[in-house]
Design an enzyme around this catalytic site. Sequence first.
Site, short mmCIF file in Angstrom:
data_model
loop_
_atom_site.label_atom_id
_atom_site.label_comp_id
_atom_site.label_asym_id
_atom_site.label_seq_id
_atom_site.Cartn_x
_atom_site.Cartn_y
_atom_site.Cartn_z
N GLN A 222 0.82 -1.21 0.00
CA GLN A 222 0.00 0.00 0.00
C GLN A 222 0.86 1.26 0.00
OE1 GLN A 222 -2.89 -2.26 3.13
NE2 GLN A 222 -3.38 -0.10 2.91
N ARG A 372 -8.81 -1.17 8.32
CA ARG A 372 -9.89 -0.25 7.95
C ARG A 372 -10.21 0.72 9.07
NH1 ARG A 372 -14.45 -1.74 3.40
NH2 ARG A 372 -14.25 0.31 2.49
N CYS A 373 -9.19 1.35 9.56
CA CYS A 373 -9.37 2.32 10.64
C CYS A 373 -8.08 3.11 10.72
CB CYS A 373 -9.67 1.57 11.92
SG CYS A 373 -8.62 1.82 13.32
N GLU A 742 -12.93 4.36 5.64
CA GLU A 742 -12.95 3.54 6.84
C GLU A 742 -14.12 3.84 7.77
OE1 GLU A 742 -8.27 3.03 7.55
OE2 GLU A 742 -9.03 5.07 7.56
N1 PCD Z 1 -14.07 9.45 -2.01
C1 PCD Z 1 -14.95 10.32 -2.63
N2 PCD Z 1 -15.36 11.45 -1.95
C2 PCD Z 1 -14.92 11.69 -0.70
C3 PCD Z 1 -14.04 10.80 -0.07
C4 PCD Z 1 -13.61 9.69 -0.77
O1 PCD Z 1 -15.37 10.07 -3.78
N3 PCD Z 1 -15.33 12.79 -0.03
C5 PCD Z 1 -13.60 8.24 -2.74
C6 PCD Z 1 -12.11 8.38 -3.02
O2 PCD Z 1 -11.78 9.08 -4.06
C7 PCD Z 1 -11.65 6.92 -3.05
C8 PCD Z 1 -12.57 6.28 -2.02
O3 PCD Z 1 -13.74 7.12 -1.93
O4 PCD Z 1 -11.90 6.38 -4.31
C9 PCD Z 1 -11.85 6.16 -0.62
O5 PCD Z 1 -11.26 7.39 -0.35
P1 PCD Z 1 -10.49 7.73 0.99
O6 PCD Z 1 -11.43 7.81 2.13
O7 PCD Z 1 -9.64 8.90 0.74
O8 PCD Z 1 -9.58 6.45 1.28
P2 PCD Z 1 -8.29 5.95 0.48
O9 PCD Z 1 -7.08 6.52 1.14
O10 PCD Z 1 -8.48 6.12 -0.94
O11 PCD Z 1 -8.37 4.43 0.75
C10 PCD Z 1 -7.89 3.85 1.96
C11 PCD Z 1 -9.05 3.17 2.66
C12 PCD Z 1 -8.51 2.29 3.75
S1 PCD Z 1 -7.45 2.92 4.81
C13 PCD Z 1 -8.95 1.01 3.87
S2 PCD Z 1 -8.35 0.08 5.10
C14 PCD Z 1 -9.96 0.38 2.94
C15 PCD Z 1 -10.77 1.50 2.26
O12 PCD Z 1 -9.81 2.40 1.70
N4 PCD Z 1 -9.27 -0.46 1.98
C16 PCD Z 1 -9.97 -0.80 0.82
N5 PCD Z 1 -11.57 0.97 1.20
C17 PCD Z 1 -11.14 -0.09 0.45
N6 PCD Z 1 -11.83 -0.44 -0.64
C18 PCD Z 1 -11.39 -1.47 -1.39
N7 PCD Z 1 -12.13 -1.81 -2.46
N8 PCD Z 1 -10.27 -2.17 -1.08
C19 PCD Z 1 -9.54 -1.84 -0.01
O13 PCD Z 1 -8.44 -2.50 0.27
MO1 PCD Z 1 -6.47 1.12 5.97
O14 PCD Z 1 -5.52 2.18 7.08
O15 PCD Z 1 -5.29 0.54 4.94
O16 PCD Z 1 -6.53 -0.12 7.27
#
Ligand code: PCD
Length: 788
Positions: A222, A372-373, A742
Amino acid sequence: MAPRTSPEISGMGHSMKRKEDPRFLRGQGRYVDDIVLPGMVFMDIVRSPFAHAKITKIDTARALKVPGVLAVITGETLAKFNLHWMPTLMSDTQMVLPTEKVMYQAQEVAAVIATDRYAAADGVEAVEVSYDPLPVLVDPFKALEPGAPVLRTDKKGKTDNRIFHWEAGDRQGTDAELAGSEVVVKQDLYIPRIHVSSIETCGCVADFDRAQGKLTVYMTTQAPHAIRTVFALVAGHVGLSEERIRIVSPDIGGGFGGKVPVYPGYVIAVAASVVLGKPVKWIEDRMENLQADSFARDYHISAELGAKRDGTMTALRIKTIADHGYTDAAANPSKFPAGLFSICTGSYQLGHAFAEVDGVYTNKPPGGIAYRCSFRVTEAVHAIERLTDILAHELGMDPAELRFKNFIPPESFPYHSALGWDYDSGNYAAALRKAMDRIGYAELRKEQAEKRARGELMGIGISSFTEIVGAGPSKQFDILGIKMFDSCEIRVHPTGKAIARFGTKSQGQGHETTYAQIVAEELGIPAAHVQVEEGDTDTAPYGLGTYASRSTPVAGAAGAVAARKIRDKARKIAAHLLEVAEEDLVWEPGKFSVKGAPQRSKTIQDIALAAYTNHPQGMEAGLEAVSYYDPPNLTFPFGSYICVVDLDRGTGEVKIRRFVAVDDCGNIINPMIVDGQIHGGLTMGMAPALLEEISYDEDGNIQGGSFMDYLLPTAMETPSWETDKTVTPSPHHPLGAKGVGESATVGAPPAIANAVVDALWHLGVRNIDIPITPEKVWRILHEKGVAE
Ligand code: PCD
């Protein structure tokens, strides 16, 4: 907000179809495992069956006789180059391959390289490792007890298993305020270990070209640029300097924070490629991914919330024990060992707060990734939203009413929180009111009372969360010293088409579409004509990558700023072409025209051509710009979720009948993509609330190490999400946008947990730790004598 641009241009606010989807839907994406290079060989990894053991011998003789096996790499092999340990992102150290002992079950012990994947697997079977088991610590509380065996014997002078102590806020003031509060509710909460389980596992193809002395690594990361720098720091002493390293992130099948860390497998593959002079492919299997890759959560929280009897919140105190496994390999900004946990005062006006977290070593896989936070925000939100509900119930107040009473009012923004954040903007009451109207809150409460009278168990849960995303202002945020800015470089070609390159990397979020829309918004070049590229360190400008919902707040802002630089130059060229002063031009997306004479105009395409064919004397040719954007603040998206559950008194099953999610991420770039993000995020929030958990037995054996026991939600378990929006722009973001990726995962778990507890509160149930499995509920129903 009505879009400013035409559907043809498709700037912000258009639900343009995703440009990447034709290739994904046809199975033509190019993931790491699709990469095949001439002469490529394959790697597989020997893993430890023990959670803590001395390695007394590794015998590779039999493995080397397996047809096709080319080499076996052990810690000893790497130690010759001083590559057997590597730094973690939190400046701790992590084994690449062990030379003395293993620290968790499934840890890498050796790697086998062979001419095909099957031979490599056969070779793994044939490596003979002798172990001498050592005492195992799985409980972080026991690990902190005086006299507990010290796990990190590699660290000279280390006498305990504490990694760090971190705190924020005013301890004395909070203690005093709580002591004087009319009501104090206290609750212990455990937020278990979970795993991202993205569809694609991790892997790489490491290709060291001896002739050029250049290393190219195609990998599931990433954060390609940061990885390049880390590789250069780790392997600089063996001649791999940064200009000779190219990291390429091809298409990625889900990141979710799990593809931020540097896993030993990547480093071993690189070493193998350098030693053998051949490209080496390593792709984890599903079980390895689940058992050995970085985990998330694993916070033992003890929280106290004080209030006046009328419901006014006064103070919050939280103490947390954080189980980090055997090394601190959390993917956090350097100055934040507990991530952004200090957002735990949530959406409420709280005069006093104090939070402390102690990180602890145990015999478990490392991690602490931001699944996802945005770095521990899920844990923080769960704590404050659960406590708020408990307080409401204790006071006999409606949980919605208690929230309205304590929300930070819209006129108080920017709001300085007791734990030091400056929330940029918010209108929490508007979001909650919208959610209540949408779901028919008052009616539901009536229905609940009637059902309760008949012995039926129905619950309503609210979560009014505040997120903190878009790290970050570089004065506070860095990773290993590298400031957390992000970047965009745009080049407009003579025919008026453009390429835009970013320092981030989409893993499914749709950046190829939304970034093109940002450029379209600012320059009026149709989004269809803007090609977006990310993930190749040889071509993209340096950036910190995609996680913590930072792409829109930071790289998206860089895109807008770079486009505006281009517009400034375009204005000069237009003035030259139209023979007027720059001040006499007006801009509308796609063209400059002369004030008062709109028929005299030049389109951005005319101007692009002129930039290469007819630009003013003394001006440089070309039309391009780059921006390295350092955001002045984070963005604080928020929302209110309401969940309605019915409990099955026979089986203990929690059935989500309805779930309304009102989100606010400021101005929206692509409403369809944002809805997709919310749907996915809600499902990933329901998962830990009801299904997912990784635990360990006393000997450190993983429980839930396969999809037989680690339950991912399928379409069967997933309700039909009902989504809506309010729009409170970020005052500092160039487009008024906040991150959103997130929000739903952060906001959903407490809404569900609150709903289940709401269904059972009258029976004396105050808390059920997530995941709220049928078994847990079934036991409670039996204990309370209400089972069917
Ligand atoms: N957007 C719009 N408007 C607004 C805001 C936003 O349209 N106002 C869109 C954009 O452009 C992109 C999306 O929505 O397309 C998202 O964004 P953002 O909030 O800025 O975020 P980014 O930086 O791009 O991404 C990151 C995130 C995270 S952190 C996670 S875990 C998860 C979520 O992203 N991963 C994933 N989601 C998702 N989906 C998918 N399909 N796959 C994946 O793997 Mo961490 O810290 O890494 O734990």
